[in-house]
Design a protein around this motif. Structure first.
Motif: not given
Length: 137
Positions: A56-57, A60, A64-66, A69, A72-73, A76
């Protein structure tokens, strides 16, 4: 395993039968006590979850990362880590010992006794306080 044991018993004669029975019983008991199958399955599930998060990373993209994000990562990742078993403290010390040896600083290695060294992969020994690491009052 049973079929192979039966073939070995036939090949070796009746004298081997008690030893083969002991090996089967010992292997089954160890599997029940240490939960090897469950542990392997849990490890596989955790590895799969980490790989999905990594995918997922990577998906993106390069922008990224925003700001949305990253939390959220991180959340997780924390959820995945919450399902992990406790760290095996003595096994960590043995890894540290190997790193220190590879770096040429074996004197920094913690001392691990032979019994703990033998059982480090199976049992979690609680850490003993290190008197040299005491903080000043």
């Amino acid at each position: 395993m049973v079929g192979g044991s039966a073939a070995a018993a036939r090949f070796g004669g009746d004298a081997w039968l008690p030893l083969i029975a002991l090996a089967i019983t010992g292997g089954s008991a160890a599997s029940l006590v240490f939960g090897l199958a469950e542990s392997a399955r849990r490890h596989s599930d955790l590895a799969t979850q980490h790989k999905r998060l990594e995918a997922e990373i990577l998906a993106a993209g390069e922008n990224s990362p925003t700001e949305a994000e990253l939390p959220r990562w991180s959340a997780r990742c924390a959820e995945i880590e919450a399902g992990e078993p406790d760290a095996l403290f003595v096994l960590t010390q043995l890894c540290e010992e190997r790193l220190n040896l590879a770096n040429g600083t074996p004197e920094k290695s913690p001392t691990v006794g032979p019994v703990k060294r033998l059982l480090a992969q199976y049992f979690s020994f609680s850490p003993r306080p290190n008197p040299s690491n005491k903080q000043p009052a």
